[in-house]
Design a protein around this motif. Structure first.
Motif, PDB file in Angstrom:
ATOM      1  N   THR A   7      -1.248  39.141  48.958  1.00 20.75           N
ATOM      2  CA  THR A   7      -0.107  39.673  49.698  1.00 20.75           C
ATOM      3  C   THR A   7       0.291  38.677  50.792  1.00 20.75           C
ATOM      4  N   GLY A   8       1.579  38.658  51.126  1.00 22.00           N
ATOM      5  CA  GLY A   8       2.049  37.765  52.188  1.00 22.00           C
ATOM      6  C   GLY A   8       1.986  36.300  51.799  1.00 22.00           C
ATOM      7  N   GLY A   9       2.405  35.979  50.577  1.00 19.85           N
ATOM      8  CA  GLY A   9       2.296  34.604  50.079  1.00 19.85           C
ATOM      9  C   GLY A   9       3.463  33.696  50.425  1.00 19.85           C
ATOM     10  N   GLY A  10       4.396  34.169  51.234  1.00 16.75           N
ATOM     11  CA  GLY A  10       5.578  33.351  51.539  1.00 16.75           C
ATOM     12  C   GLY A  10       5.360  32.326  52.633  1.00 16.75           C
ATOM     13  N   THR A  11       4.319  32.494  53.428  1.00 15.84           N
ATOM     14  CA  THR A  11       4.113  31.589  54.571  1.00 15.84           C
ATOM     15  C   THR A  11       2.614  31.392  54.821  1.00 15.84           C
ATOM     16  N   GLY A  12       2.314  30.435  55.676  1.00 18.76           N
ATOM     17  CA  GLY A  12       0.994  30.273  56.277  1.00 18.76           C
ATOM     18  C   GLY A  12      -0.184  30.284  55.314  1.00 18.76           C
ATOM     19  N   ILE A  13      -1.178  31.057  55.691  1.00 18.08           N
ATOM     20  CA  ILE A  13      -2.429  31.116  54.922  1.00 18.08           C
ATOM     21  C   ILE A  13      -2.159  31.649  53.516  1.00 18.08           C
ATOM     22  N   GLY A  14      -1.270  32.644  53.422  1.00 12.98           N
ATOM     23  CA  GLY A  14      -0.953  33.220  52.105  1.00 12.98           C
ATOM     24  C   GLY A  14      -0.381  32.175  51.160  1.00 12.98           C
ATOM     25  N   ARG A  15       0.533  31.360  51.653  1.00 12.98           N
ATOM     26  CA  ARG A  15       1.093  30.294  50.804  1.00 12.98           C
ATOM     27  C   ARG A  15      -0.016  29.345  50.345  1.00 12.98           C
ATOM     28  N   GLY A  16      -0.909  28.990  51.263  1.00 10.67           N
ATOM     29  CA  GLY A  16      -2.021  28.104  50.896  1.00 10.67           C
ATOM     30  C   GLY A  16      -2.898  28.722  49.815  1.00 10.67           C
ATOM     31  N   LEU A  17      -3.160  30.022  49.936  1.00 14.23           N
ATOM     32  CA  LEU A  17      -3.986  30.703  48.924  1.00 14.23           C
ATOM     33  C   LEU A  17      -3.276  30.748  47.575  1.00 14.23           C
ATOM     34  N   VAL A  18      -1.971  31.032  47.602  1.00 14.73           N
ATOM     35  CA  VAL A  18      -1.203  31.068  46.340  1.00 14.73           C
ATOM     36  C   VAL A  18      -1.256  29.698  45.674  1.00 14.73           C
ATOM     37  N   GLY A  33       6.120  39.441  49.694  1.00 14.03           N
ATOM     38  CA  GLY A  33       6.492  39.359  51.100  1.00 14.03           C
ATOM     39  C   GLY A  33       7.823  40.083  51.191  1.00 14.03           C
ATOM     40  N   ARG A  34       8.271  40.363  52.391  1.00 14.11           N
ATOM     41  CA  ARG A  34       9.552  41.075  52.505  1.00 14.11           C
ATOM     42  C   ARG A  34      10.729  40.151  52.211  1.00 14.11           C
ATOM     43  N   THR A  42       7.458  29.004  48.234  1.00 11.78           N
ATOM     44  CA  THR A  42       6.040  28.920  47.854  1.00 11.78           C
ATOM     45  C   THR A  42       5.920  28.552  46.380  1.00 11.78           C
ATOM     46  N   ARG A  43       6.698  29.231  45.555  1.00 12.64           N
ATOM     47  CA  ARG A  43       6.608  28.950  44.115  1.00 12.64           C
ATOM     48  C   ARG A  43       7.131  27.538  43.803  1.00 12.64           C
ATOM     49  N   ARG A  44       8.248  27.170  44.460  1.00 11.45           N
ATOM     50  CA  ARG A  44       8.850  25.862  44.182  1.00 11.45           C
ATOM     51  C   ARG A  44       7.903  24.712  44.494  1.00 11.45           C
ATOM     52  N   ASN A  84      -3.652  39.694  52.628  1.00 12.76           N
ATOM     53  CA  ASN A  84      -3.382  38.717  53.687  1.00 12.76           C
ATOM     54  C   ASN A  84      -2.180  39.094  54.542  1.00 12.76           C
ATOM     55  N   ALA A  85      -1.229  39.873  53.987  1.00 11.40           N
ATOM     56  CA  ALA A  85      -0.003  40.214  54.708  1.00 11.40           C
ATOM     57  C   ALA A  85      -0.335  40.968  55.987  1.00 11.40           C
ATOM     58  N   ALA A  86       0.314  40.569  57.043  1.00  9.55           N
ATOM     59  CA  ALA A  86       0.069  41.246  58.313  1.00  9.55           C
ATOM     60  C   ALA A  86       1.189  40.929  59.279  1.00  9.55           C
ATOM     61  N   ILE A  87       1.351  41.792  60.222  1.00  8.64           N
ATOM     62  CA  ILE A  87       2.211  41.510  61.364  1.00  8.64           C
ATOM     63  C   ILE A  87       1.395  41.822  62.606  1.00  8.64           C
ATOM     64  N   GLY A  88       1.867  41.398  63.731  1.00  7.43           N
ATOM     65  CA  GLY A  88       1.178  41.769  64.953  1.00  7.43           C
ATOM     66  C   GLY A  88       1.112  40.608  65.901  1.00  7.43           C
TER      67      GLY A  88
END
Ligand SMILES: NC(=O)c1ccc[n+]([C@@H]2O[C@H](COP(=O)([O-])OP(=O)(O)OC[C@H]3O[C@@H](n4cnc5c(N)ncnc54)[C@H](OP(=O)(O)O)[C@@H]3O)[C@@H](O)[C@H]2O)c1
Length: 114
Positions: A7-18, A33-34, A42-44, A84-88
């Motif tokens: 989850t949350g694969g569009g940025t940051g740590i999530g993108r790295g994991l993807v 991600g929203r 991320t996919r590109r 992984n997705a989170a806000i805060g």
């Protein structure tokens, strides 16, 4: 084909994991991600874009959580889920905005998928 859900694969740590898991030849990666644009980026930029399925959805809603899982084939073998997705924004407990905190909890509530 085994799947890894991040989850949350569009940025940051999530993108790295993807990017990491999609580079492994026998894995498919499902991520969300929203916002659609960061997910597409991320996919590109991934080593194996064809291994990645992206879903723009809000995990803070029941509808969004269902939408995230829709692309999974019925007999999919899910090897790993990274929530992984989170806000805060870091803050002292006494200074937390309750509405923001509740939204944070909803975004992390994948276990409530019926
Ligand atoms: N970076 C650090 O130093 C650090 C330290 C400790 C823990 N962590 C944890 O590691 C994780 C990733 O951190 P990060 O720095 O990579 O954060 P980030 O770049 O803000 O990534 C979080 C991702 O979650 C997605 N997201 C947020 N709310 C969502 C929702 N309701 N539905 C679907 N997707 C949602 C965001 O995409 P959209 O905005 O497009 O939805 C974003 O891509 C978080 O859980 C964070 O708490 C990070």
């Amino acid at each position: 084909m085994a799947w890894v859900l991040i989850t949350g694969g569009g940025t940051g740590i999530g993108r790295g994991l993807v990017h990491h898991f999609s580079s492994i030849s026998d894995l498919s990666v499902l991520t969300c991600g929203r916002r659609a644009a960061p997910l597409a980026e991320t996919r590109r930029t991934a080593p194996r874009p064809e291994a990645i399925t992206i879903v723009a959805c809000d995990l803070g809603t029941a509808e969004g959580r269902h939408r995230f899982l829709e692309p999974l084939p019925p007999e999919a073998s899910v090897r790993l889920l990274v929530q992984n997705a989170a806000i805060g924004d870091p803050a002292a407990v006494a200074e937390l905005d309750l509405k923001h905190f509740e939204e944070l909890c909803r975004a992390g509530a994948l276990c409530s998928v019926e």
